[in-house]
Design an enzyme around this catalytic site. Structure first.
Site, PDB file in Angstrom:
ATOM      1  N   SER A  77       0.828  -1.263  -0.110  1.00 42.32           N
ATOM      2  CA  SER A  77      -0.094   0.043   0.043  1.00 42.32           C
ATOM      3  C   SER A  77       0.917   1.230   0.149  1.00 42.32           C
ATOM      4  O   SER A  77       2.156   1.191   0.717  1.00 42.32           O
ATOM      5  CB  SER A  77      -0.831  -0.005   1.289  1.00 42.32           C
TER       6      SER A  77
HETATM    7  N1  SAH Z   1      -0.676  -4.794   3.743  1.00 42.55           N
HETATM    8  C1  SAH Z   1      -0.051  -4.786   2.741  1.00 42.55           C
HETATM    9  C2  SAH Z   1      -0.829  -4.850   1.407  1.00 42.55           C
HETATM   10  C3  SAH Z   1      -1.579  -5.663   1.080  1.00 42.55           C
HETATM   11  S1  SAH Z   1      -2.091  -6.088  -0.595  1.00 42.55           S
HETATM   12  C4  SAH Z   1       1.089  -3.674   2.942  1.00 42.55           C
HETATM   13  O1  SAH Z   1       1.679  -3.463   3.948  1.00 42.55           O
HETATM   14  O2  SAH Z   1       1.459  -3.060   2.063  1.00 42.55           O
HETATM   15  C5  SAH Z   1      -3.681  -6.981   0.021  1.00 42.55           C
HETATM   16  C6  SAH Z   1      -3.347  -8.291   0.541  1.00 42.55           C
HETATM   17  O3  SAH Z   1      -4.702  -8.832   0.673  1.00 42.55           O
HETATM   18  C7  SAH Z   1      -2.895  -9.466  -0.430  1.00 42.55           C
HETATM   19  O4  SAH Z   1      -1.638  -9.917  -0.239  1.00 42.55           O
HETATM   20  C8  SAH Z   1      -4.083 -10.398  -0.776  1.00 42.55           C
HETATM   21  O5  SAH Z   1      -3.325 -11.729  -1.233  1.00 42.55           O
HETATM   22  C9  SAH Z   1      -4.629 -10.320   0.446  1.00 42.55           C
HETATM   23  N2  SAH Z   1      -6.243 -10.756   0.495  1.00 42.55           N
HETATM   24  C10 SAH Z   1      -6.913 -10.582  -0.227  1.00 42.55           C
HETATM   25  N3  SAH Z   1      -8.181 -11.155   0.053  1.00 42.55           N
HETATM   26  C11 SAH Z   1      -7.889 -11.803   1.379  1.00 42.55           C
HETATM   27  C12 SAH Z   1      -8.684 -12.354   2.194  1.00 42.55           C
HETATM   28  N4  SAH Z   1      -9.848 -12.816   2.013  1.00 42.55           N
HETATM   29  N5  SAH Z   1      -8.034 -12.938   3.388  1.00 42.55           N
HETATM   30  C13 SAH Z   1      -6.474 -12.525   3.709  1.00 42.55           C
HETATM   31  N6  SAH Z   1      -6.096 -11.830   2.702  1.00 42.55           N
HETATM   32  C14 SAH Z   1      -6.493 -11.464   1.647  1.00 42.55           C
END
Ligand code: SAH
Length: 226
Positions: A77
């Protein structure tokens, strides 16, 4: 042939150029200019070396205020959005038990761990979680638990949470999460499909209230684990 070793957290944090503390401090200055006022959040983000959470080839861009690819079709992010979501979630108070949904590369989880008593972070993609584990190993964080699972179901065995943060966009707040927040607790989530808006849900003794904040863009929350 042996693969070149990645630089260690310590040398990266002390290093010169794009991985230095000075570069990180410049990012903090820009976040402040953009309106982030919570010094605790800014302090936590000044401590976490974001360049250790992106591919080495992108490390020189790690302190730009933008999302970057982290593999598995996912992104880390944008720093402003991480700061804003945590600032809103904290509302000037210490974070107790936090659930993050969407560990990705683990960056936001590392920031949350500086500000919370205990953090649980869930990721549905096993390979992504392994990557996060490797990234985080270099930081020695003791109050963070990584869980492989579908975050839309929450983590009832560790509930109630004082704060829940969704790092992937949903159409609605997943129903299962609502009873997992404590009274007085909060959920922040990007809601919508192609474009999304940050939504803050607060649980009060009398029920749930919602507040809509600014527009954001996130990868979608998906069902099930893989
Ligand atoms: N928090 C991260 C960004 C994450 S991107 C950062 O520090 O930048 C979003 C993440 O959410 C991805 O890795 C994706 O695989 C995960 N994701 C999507 N749907 C999900 C779900 N139902 N449960 C857990 N993780 C999920």
């Amino acid at each position: 042939m042996t693969a070149p070793r990645r630089s260690e957290a310590g040398s990266g944090a002390r290093g010169i150029g794009f991985t230095s503390q000075r570069t990180r401090d410049r990012m903090i200055g820009r976040l402040r200019e953009k309106g982030i006022a919570d010094e605790a959040v800014l302090g936590a983000m000044a401590l976490v070396p974001r360049h250790l959470f992106v591919e080495e080839a992108l490390a020189h861009r790690a302190y730009e205020d933008r999302a970057l690819p982290i593999g598995f079709d996912q992104t880390i992010s944008q720093p402003f959005v991480v700061a804003r979501m945590i600032e809103v979630l904290r509302c000037g108070k210490n974070l107790g038990r936090v659930l993050e949904i969407g560990t990705g590369c683990g960056y936001q989880a590392a920031v949350l761990a500086q500000l919370a008593h205990e953090v649980y972070s869930m990721e549905r993609i096993a390979g992504m979680l392994e990557k996060a584990r490797a990234n985080l190993r270099r930081m020695r964080i003791s109050n963070l638990r990584l869980v492989h699972g579908d975050g839309a179901r929450g983590l009832p065995e560790a509930a109630p949470f004082d704060a829940v943060i969704l790092a992937a966009a949903a159409v609605h707040i997943p129903e299962a999460l609502l009873p997992q927040i404590a009274v007085g607790g909060r959920i922040i989530a990007p809601l919508g499909t192609s474009s999304q808006t940050l939504c803050l849900i607060e649980r009060k003794a009398s029920g749930y209230s919602e507040k809509w904040l600014e527009a954001v863009r996130f990868v979608p929350l998906r069902v099930g684990k893989q």
